[in-house]
Scaffold this active site. Structure first.
Site, mmCIF file in Angstrom:
data_model
loop_
_atom_site.group_PDB
_atom_site.id
_atom_site.type_symbol
_atom_site.label_atom_id
_atom_site.label_comp_id
_atom_site.label_asym_id
_atom_site.label_seq_id
_atom_site.Cartn_x
_atom_site.Cartn_y
_atom_site.Cartn_z
ATOM 1 N N CYS A 286 0.968 -1.306 0.165
ATOM 2 C CA CYS A 286 0.057 0.008 0.088
ATOM 3 C C CYS A 286 0.731 1.507 0.091
ATOM 4 O O CYS A 286 2.319 1.161 -0.450
ATOM 5 C CB CYS A 286 -0.989 -0.028 1.141
ATOM 6 N N ASN B 7 2.276 1.607 4.237
ATOM 7 C CA ASN B 7 2.707 -0.032 5.038
ATOM 8 C C ASN B 7 2.242 0.503 6.429
ATOM 9 O O ASN B 7 3.156 -0.522 7.047
ATOM 10 C CB ASN B 7 4.210 -0.203 4.815
ATOM 11 N N CYS C 114 -1.403 0.756 7.293
ATOM 12 C CA CYS C 114 -2.769 0.477 7.806
ATOM 13 C C CYS C 114 -3.226 -0.775 6.729
ATOM 14 O O CYS C 114 -3.393 -1.792 7.427
ATOM 15 C CB CYS C 114 -3.607 1.539 7.142
ATOM 16 N N ARG C 115 -3.181 -0.576 5.354
ATOM 17 C CA ARG C 115 -3.785 -1.888 4.546
ATOM 18 C C ARG C 115 -2.953 -2.971 4.460
ATOM 19 O O ARG C 115 -3.446 -3.904 4.565
ATOM 20 C CB ARG C 115 -4.354 -1.079 3.302
ATOM 21 N N SER C 116 -1.683 -2.763 4.093
ATOM 22 C CA SER C 116 -0.841 -4.001 3.594
ATOM 23 C C SER C 116 -0.515 -4.432 4.807
ATOM 24 O O SER C 116 -0.371 -6.069 4.885
ATOM 25 C CB SER C 116 0.527 -3.334 2.506
ATOM 26 N N ASP D 157 -8.112 3.663 1.208
ATOM 27 C CA ASP D 157 -7.492 4.062 2.106
ATOM 28 C C ASP D 157 -8.060 4.737 3.414
ATOM 29 O O ASP D 157 -8.997 5.742 3.277
ATOM 30 C CB ASP D 157 -6.544 5.511 1.621
HETATM 31 P P1 4NP Z 1 -1.803 2.938 4.090
HETATM 32 O O1 4NP Z 1 -2.246 3.925 4.818
HETATM 33 O O2 4NP Z 1 -1.276 3.229 2.717
HETATM 34 O O3 4NP Z 1 -2.892 2.019 4.102
HETATM 35 O O4 4NP Z 1 -0.769 2.440 5.157
HETATM 36 C C1 4NP Z 1 -1.734 5.359 4.708
HETATM 37 C C2 4NP Z 1 -0.747 5.657 5.529
HETATM 38 C C3 4NP Z 1 -0.304 6.766 5.730
HETATM 39 C C4 4NP Z 1 -0.604 7.843 4.738
HETATM 40 C C5 4NP Z 1 -1.471 7.526 3.902
HETATM 41 C C6 4NP Z 1 -2.197 6.450 3.823
HETATM 42 N N1 4NP Z 1 -0.119 9.233 4.953
HETATM 43 O O5 4NP Z 1 -0.345 10.011 4.318
HETATM 44 O O6 4NP Z 1 1.216 9.171 5.881
#
Ligand code: 4NP
Length: 167
Positions: A12, A15, A17-19, A133
């Site tokens: 994702c 790294n 939340c989703r992945s 997201d």
């Molecule tokens: P992820 O979520 O891609 O599922 O880990 C996010 C984590 C951090 C951010 C965006 C999405 N950020 O903008 O810092």
């Protein structure tokens, strides 16, 4: 069957939340079917902001309610070697997919897939083509991530079991 492990990478943006949630959901599904010895499962982000951090505390809390432990994980960013190491690289959303395609070398081992629509699932998981997201969402965004990745992990593992004749 070859004795080499089947290497699966979830990707994702951050790294956190989703992945990592997909990594643990897939790992748990593999464990339920007692196939741990056959898999090497990891996750990474296309971004660099959260390197070294644990998964987001909202992801950890939501996952813990489903007996999924995200605590030991640590965020990392994609490395060029990942394209040579992993058999399957799954992108959580279309932006992650296009970012990965832009980094992918010509001689990559795997081709990058969208996690919810692989293989050839036009409708995706519960009608979703991408894992949304949840970073700027409320709790329901984290629940949705869990619902989507748990269901997709079952389908993907079924397909890998068939493809590699694991049972
Ligand atoms: P992820 O979520 O891609 O599922 O880990 C996010 C984590 C951090 C951010 C965006 C999405 N950020 O903008 O810092």
């Amino acid at each position: 069957m070859s004795t080499e492990s089947i290497k699966v990478l979830m990707v994702c943006l951050g790294n956190i939340c989703r992945s990592p949630t997909a990594e643990v959901a897939f790992r748990n599904e593999v464990a339920k079917r007692k196939l741990e010895h056959l898999f090497d499962i990891d996750s990474a982000g296309t971004g660099t902001w959260h390197i070294g951090e644990k998964p987001d505390k909202r992801s950890r809390a939501a996952a813990a309610l489903r007996n999924m432990d995200l605590d030991p994980l640590q965020a990392r960013t994609m490395a060029p070697e990942d394209f040579h190491h992993f058999d399957y690289i799954f992108a959580m959303d279309a932006q992650n997919h296009s970012d990965l395609k832009a980094m992918e070398p010509n001689n990559a081992k795997s081709s990058v897939q969208l996690f919810l629509t692989w293989p050839n699932k036009a409708d995706g998981q519960d009608g979703y083509q991408e894992v949304p997201d949840p970073y700027y969402s409320g709790e329901e965004g984290f629940e949705l991530v869990l619902d989507l990745v748990e269901a997709a992990s079952k389908d993907i593992l079924d397909h890998i079991i068939d493809t590699h004749q694991l049972s």
